[in-house]
Design a protein around this motif. Sequence first.
Motif, short mmCIF file in Angstrom:
data_model
loop_
_atom_site.label_atom_id
_atom_site.label_comp_id
_atom_site.label_asym_id
_atom_site.label_seq_id
_atom_site.Cartn_x
_atom_site.Cartn_y
_atom_site.Cartn_z
N PHE A 43 32.06 33.33 34.36
CA PHE A 43 31.34 32.12 34.74
C PHE A 43 32.00 30.92 34.08
O PHE A 43 32.51 31.03 32.98
N ASP A 44 31.98 29.80 34.79
CA ASP A 44 32.46 28.53 34.21
C ASP A 44 31.26 27.61 34.07
O ASP A 44 30.58 27.33 35.05
N ILE A 45 31.02 27.17 32.87
CA ILE A 45 29.91 26.23 32.64
C ILE A 45 30.49 24.98 32.00
O ILE A 45 31.15 25.05 30.96
N MET A 46 30.25 23.84 32.65
CA MET A 46 30.70 22.58 32.05
C MET A 46 29.57 22.03 31.19
O MET A 46 28.42 21.98 31.63
N LYS A 110 18.54 35.72 20.24
CA LYS A 110 17.89 37.03 20.07
C LYS A 110 18.18 37.96 21.24
O LYS A 110 18.27 37.53 22.38
N ASP A 111 18.29 39.25 20.92
CA ASP A 111 18.42 40.33 21.93
C ASP A 111 19.68 40.27 22.80
O ASP A 111 19.75 40.94 23.81
N VAL A 112 20.62 39.40 22.44
CA VAL A 112 21.87 39.39 23.21
C VAL A 112 23.02 39.38 22.21
O VAL A 112 22.99 38.65 21.22
N GLU A 113 24.02 40.21 22.49
CA GLU A 113 25.19 40.23 21.60
C GLU A 113 26.26 39.30 22.17
O GLU A 113 26.85 39.57 23.23
N VAL A 114 26.49 38.18 21.49
CA VAL A 114 27.45 37.19 21.98
C VAL A 114 28.49 36.93 20.90
O VAL A 114 28.16 36.75 19.73
N THR A 115 29.76 36.88 21.31
CA THR A 115 30.81 36.49 20.36
C THR A 115 31.65 35.39 21.00
O THR A 115 31.70 35.26 22.22
N VAL A 116 32.30 34.61 20.15
CA VAL A 116 33.21 33.56 20.64
C VAL A 116 34.62 34.13 20.59
O VAL A 116 35.07 34.56 19.53
N ALA A 117 35.29 34.14 21.73
CA ALA A 117 36.64 34.72 21.80
C ALA A 117 37.62 33.84 21.03
O ALA A 117 37.37 32.65 20.80
N ARG A 118 38.74 34.44 20.68
CA ARG A 118 39.78 33.67 19.97
C ARG A 118 40.29 32.55 20.87
O ARG A 118 40.36 32.68 22.08
N LYS A 119 40.70 31.47 20.22
CA LYS A 119 41.16 30.30 20.95
C LYS A 119 42.43 30.62 21.72
O LYS A 119 43.36 31.20 21.17
N GLN A 129 32.00 35.93 24.91
CA GLN A 129 31.91 37.29 25.48
C GLN A 129 30.47 37.74 25.26
O GLN A 129 29.99 37.76 24.12
N ILE A 130 29.82 38.11 26.35
CA ILE A 130 28.45 38.60 26.25
C ILE A 130 28.46 40.09 26.56
O ILE A 130 28.92 40.50 27.62
N LYS A 131 27.99 40.89 25.62
CA LYS A 131 27.91 42.34 25.83
C LYS A 131 26.84 42.62 26.88
O LYS A 131 25.73 42.15 26.78
N ASN A 132 27.25 43.37 27.91
CA ASN A 132 26.31 43.73 28.97
C ASN A 132 26.68 45.12 29.44
O ASN A 132 27.29 45.29 30.48
N SER A 138 32.28 37.26 30.63
CA SER A 138 32.90 36.16 29.89
C SER A 138 32.47 34.83 30.49
O SER A 138 32.40 34.66 31.70
N VAL A 139 32.13 33.90 29.60
CA VAL A 139 31.67 32.58 30.02
C VAL A 139 32.60 31.54 29.41
O VAL A 139 32.74 31.47 28.19
#
Length: 338
Positions: A43-46, A110-119, A129-132, A138-139
Motif C-alpha cells: 500500500f502507498d499512503i501519502m 496494540k494487537d498488531v506487530e509493526v516494524t519500520v524497514a531499513r532505509k 512491515q505489518i505481520k499478517n 508492506s506500507v
Amino acid sequence: LVNKVISHLVQAIPVKDACFSSIERQSAGSYYERVKISEPNEFDIMLVMQLERIQLDESDDTGAFYYVSFKRNPKEKCLLKFVDEDGKLSAFKMLQALREIIKQEVKNIKDVEVTVARKKVGSPAITLQIKNPPSEISVDIILTLKVQQSWPLSTQGGLKVEPWLGTKVKTKMRWEPLYLVAKQNKGEKVLRGNTWRLSFSHIEKYMINNHGNSKTCCESNGPKCCRKGCLKLLKHLLEQLKMKHPKELEKFCSYHVKTAFLHSCVKWPNDSDWHLGDLDHCFQQCLRFFVDCLQKSQLTHFFIPQYNLLSLEDKARHHSLSRKISHELNNGFPVFHE
C-alpha cells in the motif's frame, strides 16, 4: 489492518511534534486506483502537509525536482528547524524526524506487530512491515507537501488530455493543489537531501477512475471499457518480468507502464477504441507503444513534457526490456503461464 496502523499514526504524529500538526492521510497507488493485480500486500499512503507561501526553484533541467523555501516565516515556526543553511526546506531532515516518531510510535499499536524497514537509499518512503500471518504487508508512507498555488512552468505543455477527457476537465485538474514528495534528485553532484519532486498521483488516480471519453463509461448502466484491464495487465507483465530478471530490470517500475498507458489513452481517445471485448487487442496495442518508447529511450513524463523518464545512459537496459516484451508478445505471453 493497514487502516488501524495508519489511523493510530495520524493521531499520534502531531502530538509528538507540532510541526506535523496539519498532517492528513491520502491514499495513492494501484490498490486505491483499483488496478492492483495480485493480493493486496503493498500500500502507498501519502502523509500530506499543507504549506503556504512557498517558493519553488528548479533544481535541474528535468522540471520535476525543486528546492522549496519559505517566502516569509511559516505559520508553524517550528518548521524552521527543517530549513538548511541555504534556506531550503530539507526533505532529509523532515523525513528523519518523521521516521523517528513513527519508529517509536509503532511500538504503541496494540494487537498488531509493526516494524519500520531499513532505509532504502534514495527512496522517499518510510516502509512499515505489518505481520499478517502467513504473510506480511508492506506500507510505504510518503511525506508529501501540498501547496495551493499554480503549477510550475515546466508543466505548461503537459497533461494533453483535451482529445480524451476534454478541455473543461483539464482546466479543473490544473486548478488542483500542487503536491511535492520528499525525493532525492540523483542527478545532483552533491546529494544534500533537500530536493522535492512534483507528484501528480492525485490527478492520475482521478483520471484512472474517471477514464471515459463519454461521461457514462463503466458506470453501472453505462457501456464498459477495458482501459483498467489494460493497465492491470501492463503492470502484471512488468511485475512478472521483474521477478524473473530482478537485477537486469531493477530500474523499471510500474510508473513507466502507467505513463505509457496514459499516453495511450490520449493516442486512442474514444471509448469505442477500448471495447471491453477487445482487451487482448488493446493490451497489445499499449504494449507495442511502450516497446516503441523503450527502443527510442524516450518516454515523456505525462505532466512535464521536458522530462524523459528513460535516461539515455540506460539504453542497454531499455533494449533488454523491449526484447523481453517483444518475446512475450510474439509467443502468447509464456510468463503469464509459468
